[in-house]
Design an enzyme around this catalytic site. Sequence first.
Site, PDB file in Angstrom:
ATOM      1  N   ASP A 146       6.797  -3.595   8.990  1.00 28.36           N
ATOM      2  CA  ASP A 146       6.461  -2.702   7.878  1.00 28.36           C
ATOM      3  C   ASP A 146       5.247  -1.824   8.199  1.00 28.36           C
ATOM      4  OD1 ASP A 146       8.532  -3.618   6.323  1.00 28.36           O
ATOM      5  OD2 ASP A 146       7.280  -4.547   4.792  1.00 28.36           O
ATOM      6  N   ASP A 147       5.094  -0.782   7.399  1.00 23.27           N
ATOM      7  CA  ASP A 147       3.915   0.100   7.429  1.00 23.27           C
ATOM      8  C   ASP A 147       3.809   0.924   8.710  1.00 23.27           C
ATOM      9  OD1 ASP A 147       3.392  -1.133   5.009  1.00 23.27           O
ATOM     10  OD2 ASP A 147       1.863  -2.467   5.817  1.00 23.27           O
ATOM     11  N   HIS A 184       7.190  -0.296  -0.522  1.00 25.51           N
ATOM     12  CA  HIS A 184       5.853  -0.735  -0.140  1.00 25.51           C
ATOM     13  C   HIS A 184       5.272  -1.569  -1.275  1.00 25.51           C
ATOM     14  CE1 HIS A 184       2.047  -0.649   1.904  1.00 25.51           C
ATOM     15  NE2 HIS A 184       1.454   0.171   1.045  1.00 25.51           N
TER      16      HIS A 184
END
Length: 314
Positions: A13-14, A133
């Site tokens: 993620d991110d 998110h």
Amino acid sequence: MPQPKVKLVVTGDDFGYCPRRNRGIVECFLKGGVSNVSLLVNATSAVDAAELAKRHLIPIGLHANLSEGAPVSLNLKGSTLLNEEGFFHGKTGFRKALQSGQLNMYEVEQELRAQVKRFCELVGHLPFHMDGHQHVHVLPEVREVFAQVVADFGICYTRIPVEPGLHGCPLIPPHLRDFYIQVQKDALSSVEVFRRHGIRWPDVYLGLTTMGQNMSVASVKQALSYALGASSLNNAFTGAQSDSPAPKTDRPITAELMVHPGHPSRPQEGGCGQGPDDFSQSEDRQHELETLTDPSLLAYYKQESIQLCAFRDL
């Protein structure tokens, strides 16, 4: 080749958060520790991340962001999604604003559509999957809008963050446990919404019990043990799959492991418009990178017939 027991999507993620996170995630991919990434299109290094994904042929999806940093849409001046400084309200602030009825769902839709379009501009194709998110995509009201946008663009997969074994995990501090349990409740309430829109997700979700310092080769093995048997899956994840019964022996179990590897962000370098947060600057990012690429974990995958793949391979 023999049929794998588990098809495991390990999602970093991110992606795009900062140059150091990008570099660490790419290293993790090249060493076989992650098999899929999720891009923050409003992050300061999103352009760099998209180029890295193209260069290294990294399967990539959209990490839709409604809670951190600045919006992508140019039509949100004075929006209910933003504070006085023009930034999103934050993980807690977004939830408080939603609970008090302050958020305009049309503005949520505008921003989500703008992020999908921005993703296409950066990457050159639609996301293979789309999640939220800080798990905003499963929140009440938001999930309806999110599902409609995902369906309209023809994006096949999302994330349902309901983790087997979460309630019994002793490693999670009380404040995070309360948050995670609420995330699971919201996620379970999203199942019917996503199913109705024809959206799919893996049989098992993992990642809340293995974040940061809680990640070890042993903890990842323990989390995956829930996915290795159809009976455990059926008991732990009842009702949370789109349209199929508990997996039989004639097909692999599908699972997603959410991870956050990378080299820690430096102060004032990265973020989504406000600089990197403590989470991204933490040494936990390096710890996850090292654990995910540990040769003993990679050997365990082979030993247990766990095949790392991407959402597009499911």
